[in-house]
Design a protein around this motif. Structure first.
Motif, mmCIF file in Angstrom:
data_model
loop_
_atom_site.group_PDB
_atom_site.id
_atom_site.type_symbol
_atom_site.label_atom_id
_atom_site.label_comp_id
_atom_site.label_asym_id
_atom_site.label_seq_id
_atom_site.Cartn_x
_atom_site.Cartn_y
_atom_site.Cartn_z
ATOM 1 N N PHE A 1 0.848 -1.190 0.000
ATOM 2 C CA PHE A 1 0.000 0.000 0.000
ATOM 3 C C PHE A 1 0.879 1.234 0.000
ATOM 4 C CE2 PHE A 1 -2.921 2.797 2.676
ATOM 5 C CZ PHE A 1 -3.780 3.083 1.638
ATOM 6 N N ASP A 2 0.458 2.281 -0.714
ATOM 7 C CA ASP A 2 1.241 3.509 -0.813
ATOM 8 C C ASP A 2 1.155 4.396 0.426
ATOM 9 O OD1 ASP A 2 2.169 2.835 -3.272
ATOM 10 O OD2 ASP A 2 0.780 4.101 -4.389
ATOM 11 N N GLY A 3 0.298 4.063 1.360
ATOM 12 C CA GLY A 3 0.213 4.824 2.606
ATOM 13 C C GLY A 3 -1.017 5.699 2.696
ATOM 14 N N TRP A 4 -1.488 5.909 3.927
ATOM 15 C CA TRP A 4 -2.639 6.783 4.161
ATOM 16 C C TRP A 4 -2.241 8.236 3.933
ATOM 17 C CZ3 TRP A 4 -6.654 3.923 3.976
ATOM 18 C CH2 TRP A 4 -6.624 2.630 4.493
ATOM 19 N N GLU A 5 -3.218 9.052 3.567
ATOM 20 C CA GLU A 5 -2.958 10.465 3.283
ATOM 21 C C GLU A 5 -3.622 11.408 4.286
ATOM 22 O OE1 GLU A 5 -2.375 10.720 -1.514
ATOM 23 O OE2 GLU A 5 -4.440 10.691 -0.766
ATOM 24 N N LYS A 6 -4.687 10.949 4.947
ATOM 25 C CA LYS A 6 -5.475 11.865 5.776
ATOM 26 C C LYS A 6 -6.054 11.152 6.981
ATOM 27 C CE LYS A 6 -9.334 15.170 5.324
ATOM 28 N NZ LYS A 6 -10.381 15.695 4.396
ATOM 29 N N ILE A 7 -6.152 11.882 8.108
ATOM 30 C CA ILE A 7 -6.801 11.395 9.326
ATOM 31 C C ILE A 7 -7.906 12.366 9.698
ATOM 32 C CG2 ILE A 7 -6.563 10.878 11.779
ATOM 33 C CD1 ILE A 7 -3.608 10.366 11.312
ATOM 34 N N VAL A 8 -9.084 11.842 10.006
ATOM 35 C CA VAL A 8 -10.177 12.658 10.536
ATOM 36 C C VAL A 8 -10.622 12.046 11.861
ATOM 37 C CG1 VAL A 8 -12.535 13.486 10.208
ATOM 38 C CG2 VAL A 8 -10.968 13.390 8.252
ATOM 39 N N VAL A 9 -10.526 12.842 12.934
ATOM 40 C CA VAL A 9 -10.998 12.415 14.252
ATOM 41 C C VAL A 9 -12.352 13.071 14.484
ATOM 42 C CG1 VAL A 9 -10.519 12.304 16.726
ATOM 43 C CG2 VAL A 9 -8.621 12.262 15.077
ATOM 44 N N ALA A 10 -13.384 12.257 14.702
ATOM 45 C CA ALA A 10 -14.743 12.774 14.866
ATOM 46 C C ALA A 10 -14.894 13.483 16.218
ATOM 47 C CB ALA A 10 -15.748 11.629 14.768
ATOM 48 N N PRO A 11 -15.847 14.418 16.328
ATOM 49 C CA PRO A 11 -16.118 15.079 17.597
ATOM 50 C C PRO A 11 -16.345 14.064 18.716
ATOM 51 C CG PRO A 11 -17.318 16.154 15.832
ATOM 52 C CD PRO A 11 -16.713 14.918 15.233
ATOM 53 N N GLY A 12 -15.762 14.322 19.861
ATOM 54 C CA GLY A 12 -15.863 13.392 20.974
ATOM 55 C C GLY A 12 -14.754 12.356 20.974
ATOM 56 N N GLY A 13 -14.012 12.276 19.872
ATOM 57 C CA GLY A 13 -12.903 11.346 19.796
ATOM 58 C C GLY A 13 -13.290 9.883 19.765
ATOM 59 N N LYS A 14 -14.551 9.583 19.444
ATOM 60 C CA LYS A 14 -15.015 8.202 19.479
ATOM 61 C C LYS A 14 -14.792 7.453 18.169
ATOM 62 C CE LYS A 14 -18.534 9.025 23.019
ATOM 63 N NZ LYS A 14 -19.976 8.907 23.359
#
Length: 204
Positions: free
Chosen positions: A171-184
């Motif tokens: 895999f070429d690797g992840w590009e983005k992280i999104v943490v939802a409100p509340g961190g859940k």
């Protein structure tokens, strides 16, 4: 794309320790290990026992980089003043430390992902509502300009002493992280590919 998931185990004393020992126990003198501590000394020892040993300096990657800052080091701050830092070590993998504003020091460096392959690209760290998420990439010939062949995603919550981990190969690797409100919930993405983590179920 081939995907091989690895559910994390707690990075504790049985593995390379994510957090060093908790210092002297309550009721012992810190210098001699005998006798009883009282008053402020006893309170300080309780704090150390709860928070863990944060008496280490911040470590940096040993991979040469001509510019500044190096992509092989990353750091993020939580709302409560704690910090998480990650760095690559050549031929060893991805390491993590967390900073205690109370102790004004860092935890002992611990392995998030052990590998002898070359570090690729940079480390991405995100923090929101007590949840910290990260990813890093590696490849056999990344130092020669080849793309990654494995990407590790990791998430920690609470005291940051346990990390859930997921490894994707080929895999070429992840590009983005999104943490939802509340961190859940955390979503890792690259194009149409996604990887999700939840507090209730871990990586899915």
């Amino acid at each position: 794309m081939r995907r091989a998931g690895i559910r994390a185990v707690a990075l504790g004393a049985a593995a390379v320790g994510l957090v060093a020992g908790c210092g002297q126990s309550v009721g012992q003198d810190e210098a001699t290990g005998r006798g009883k501590a009282t008053g402020r000394e006893a309170t300080r020892q309780v704090d150390r026992a709860v928070a863990g040993d944060h008496s280490y300096p911040l470590q940096k990657s040993d991979i040469p980089w001509s510019g500044s800052p190096s992509p092989f080091n990353a750091q993020v701050e939580l709302a409560d003043g704690r910090r998480v830092a990650m760095h690559y070590l050549r031929g060893k993998g991805l390491f993590v430390q967390d900073y205690s504003p109370r102790a004004k020091g860092w935890s002992k460096p611990a392995v998030v992902h052990k590998t002898k392959t070359d570090a690729c690209q940079g480390i991405t760290l995100k923090a929101k509502d007590g949840t910290v998420a990260a990813f890093g990439d590696f490849g056999v010939y990344c130092a020669d300009g080849e793309p990654p062949t494995e990407s590790v995603a990791a998430v920690a919550v609470g005291p940051l002493t346990k990390w859930d981990k997921h490894l994707t190969k080929g895999f070429d690797g992840w590009e983005k992280i999104v943490v939802a409100p509340g961190g859940k919930k955390v979503t890792f993405s690259r194009g149409g590919e996604t990887l999700r983590w939840t507090r209730a179920g871990g990586f899915q």
